[in-house]
Design a protein around this motif. Structure first.
Motif, PDB file in Angstrom:
ATOM      1  N   ASP A 240      91.219  35.283  90.447  1.00  0.00           N
ATOM      2  CA  ASP A 240      92.166  34.874  91.473  1.00  0.00           C
ATOM      3  C   ASP A 240      92.303  33.357  91.454  1.00  0.00           C
ATOM      4  O   ASP A 240      91.439  32.646  90.912  1.00  0.00           O
ATOM      5  CB  ASP A 240      91.722  35.340  92.861  1.00  0.00           C
TER       6      ASP A 240
ATOM      7  N   ALA B 161      93.172  42.678  92.462  1.00  0.00           N
ATOM      8  CA  ALA B 161      94.402  42.079  91.954  1.00  0.00           C
ATOM      9  C   ALA B 161      95.624  42.783  92.530  1.00  0.00           C
ATOM     10  O   ALA B 161      96.603  42.138  92.936  1.00  0.00           O
ATOM     11  CB  ALA B 161      94.424  42.131  90.435  1.00  0.00           C
TER      12      ALA B 161
ATOM     13  N   SER C 157      96.246  41.727  96.047  1.00  0.00           N
ATOM     14  CA  SER C 157      96.794  40.371  96.082  1.00  0.00           C
ATOM     15  C   SER C 157      98.273  40.365  95.696  1.00  0.00           C
ATOM     16  O   SER C 157      99.090  39.666  96.314  1.00  0.00           O
ATOM     17  CB  SER C 157      95.987  39.464  95.145  1.00  0.00           C
TER      18      SER C 157
ATOM     19  N   TYR D 125      89.651  39.703  88.411  1.00  0.00           N
ATOM     20  CA  TYR D 125      90.781  40.622  88.437  1.00  0.00           C
ATOM     21  C   TYR D 125      90.804  41.568  87.238  1.00  0.00           C
ATOM     22  O   TYR D 125      91.524  42.563  87.250  1.00  0.00           O
ATOM     23  CB  TYR D 125      92.088  39.841  88.467  1.00  0.00           C
TER      24      TYR D 125
END
Length: 218
Positions: free
Chosen positions: A100, A150, A153, A128
């Protein structure tokens, strides 16, 4: 709020009989920017090369790379995601790990020196995904499956979103001579388009839940 809404609508879709298989679609999002930072914190905004690993050409310094994507148009639940990247010139075999990025995008993409904190950010934090890259894997695409962190996000992103990477080799590099001009890195997202009626029903349902909670609080 966006994540809660998407989750609610996903389950509503299942309840109404809209299966993931019948509605799944693939969305490709090309990288809009890329680059590298070396361990002393240098980055050139005019250089889209995303070399990573130990680079003798810059004084035998280790490099982390990054990629930026515009996700403003992604407004459907994401069920799976893959990062597809072209290897270009590979000089060693090692693990390439994706992380990230907490650095603000305008800071990340600007030229700078002594930005060691940005270099560190690109090679640490929440993992991720990762893969092995071998010395004979020159000039080919590789796919790296992105994990649930991931995907969450990506789902929450409302605009530019970045991912950092570290090729762990202390001997040589991967992604040498890389560019965005061709073989552009990309996200491949498996999404479930939601029928408009389900969007409206889900939004209304969450609105009613919010009103009920406010009444209880009063």
């Amino acid at each position: 709020m966006k994540l809660r809404l998407l989750h609610a609508i996903f389950f509503l879709s299942a309840g109404f009989g809209f299966s993931a298989c019948s509605f799944a679609q693939t969305i490709e999002v090309l990288a809009t920017d890329s680059g590298w930072y070396h361990e002393q914190g240098r980055h050139d905004a005019n250089n889209e090369n995303y070399i990573s690993g130990q680079v003798s050409l810059t004084g035998d310094l280790h490099h982390h790379n990054f990629f930026v994507f515009d996700l403003a148009s992604i407004d459907v639940p994401i069920m799976a995601a893959v990062f597809r990247v072209y290897t270009w010139d590979v000089r060693a075999s090692d693990i390439y790990t994706l992380y990230d990025v907490s650095t603000p995008i305008p800071v990340l993409t600007a030229s700078g020196s002594n930005e060691v904190a940005v270099y560190n950010d690109l090679g640490s934090g929440t993992v991720y995904g990762n893969t092995s890259i071998l010395v004979d894997q020159d000039n080919q695409f590789i796919d790296i499956a992105l994990n649930s962190d991931a995907i969450s996000s990506i789902t929450l992103a409302n605009g530019d979103w970045a991912i950092g990477g570290d090729f762990a080799s202390t001997i040589d590099w991967a992604f040498g001579s890389s560019t965005l001009d061709e073989n552009t890195p990309r996200l491949i997202l498996e999404a479930i388009p939601i029928p408009p009626t389900v969007w409206l029903f889900g939004s209304g349902l969450l609105g009613l839940v919010g009103i009920a909670r406010r009444k209880r609080a009063a």
